[in-house]
Design an enzyme around this catalytic site. Structure first.
Site, PDB file in Angstrom:
ATOM      1  CG  HIS A   1      12.880  23.529  16.615  1.00 40.71           C
ATOM      2  ND1 HIS A   1      11.512  23.546  16.439  1.00 40.71           N
ATOM      3  CD2 HIS A   1      13.174  24.598  17.407  1.00 40.71           C
ATOM      4  CE1 HIS A   1      11.002  24.582  17.089  1.00 40.71           C
ATOM      5  NE2 HIS A   1      11.987  25.244  17.674  1.00 40.71           N
ATOM      6  CB  VAL A   2      17.028  25.931  13.791  1.00 37.24           C
ATOM      7  CG1 VAL A   2      17.471  27.205  13.089  1.00 37.24           C
ATOM      8  CG2 VAL A   2      17.141  26.090  15.302  1.00 37.24           C
TER       9      VAL A   2
END
Length: 235
Positions: A183-184
């Protein structure tokens, strides 16, 4: 015509040079950062308790005993914070036909060939998979965490149940940490995304390139019945 499924309260387009698009409200951003910080603290404290070689990390929380005490309480904060996010965003993360097309063209996604991808709503298929994956794993973590929370629930479970729950909890923790890293990385990889969760806004060009369907919905909502307008919503 029914309201667009992925247009949320606070979403808006502001004409200018460049066009600015409101993507997240202050409340949504605070909710997101509480969830993110809770997950980071849980990951660090959980890893500290997971293996002796990582026990030194308990120093960040005041020692081993304090780490064991606060770790589950941070989990409670994470659960309720993410539950707030779930209520905010679940509808916009429902799977649509264009998401299947996006997945089948994943090579074009990676190569940055946006012109070969379908027009997308507020979230793409990858973001939706992260959302539902997080939702599932947080439920698994809180459920298994309660079973092994000896300070309050040890009298309600057996040693065998606690061992199984600990294994499930560990596997789910590794999975959610991996999902968080993806996600990051994706947020950093797609230039302009970070500003959505820091300032709450993205440029019209960013929205036009990555979430064109959502931008069209916002513009049509602002000017109902308009057609044949010049240029694009990003201009």
């Amino acid at each position: 015509m029914s309201a667009p499924y992925d247009v949320e309260s606070g979403d808006a387009v502001h004409p200018g040079h460049p066009v600015q698009v409101d993507r997240y409200t202050v409340g949504a951003r605070i909710n997101h950062w509480i969830t993110a910080i809770s997950l980071i603290l849980l990951a660090i404290s959980g890893l500290a308790l997971f293996h002796p070689s990582l026990f030194f990390l308990t120093g960040l929380f005041g020692g081993g005993q304090m780490t064991r005490t606060i770790h589950p309480w941070i989990g409670v904060v994470l659960f309720f914070s993410f539950f707030g996010m779930f209520l905010r965003f679940w509808k916009a993360n429902l799977w649509k036909s264009e998401d299947g097309t996006w997945m089948r063209r994943i090579r074009d996604v990676i190569a940055g060939h946006e012109e070969k991808l379908p027009e997308l709503g507020k979230y793409n298929a990858g973001q939706k998979l992260v959302f539902w994956g997080m939702s599932f794993l947080i439920v698994v973590l809180i459920a298994s965490g309660v079973v092994i929370w000896n300070a309050y629930f040890s009298t309600f479970t057996s040693i065998g149940q606690q061992r199984v729950a600990l294994l499930v909890h560990s596997v789910a923790a590794v999975a959610i940490i991996s999902l968080w890293i993806v996600h990051v990385y994706a947020a950093i990889w797609v230039k302009g995304t970070i500003s959505a969760m820091t300032r709450g806004q993205v440029t019209g060009g960013w929205a036009w390139r990555h979430h064109r369907k959502w931008l069209r919905e916002l513009v049509s909502r602002k000017t109902p019945g308009s057609s044949g307008t010049r240029g694009t919503p990003a201009e």
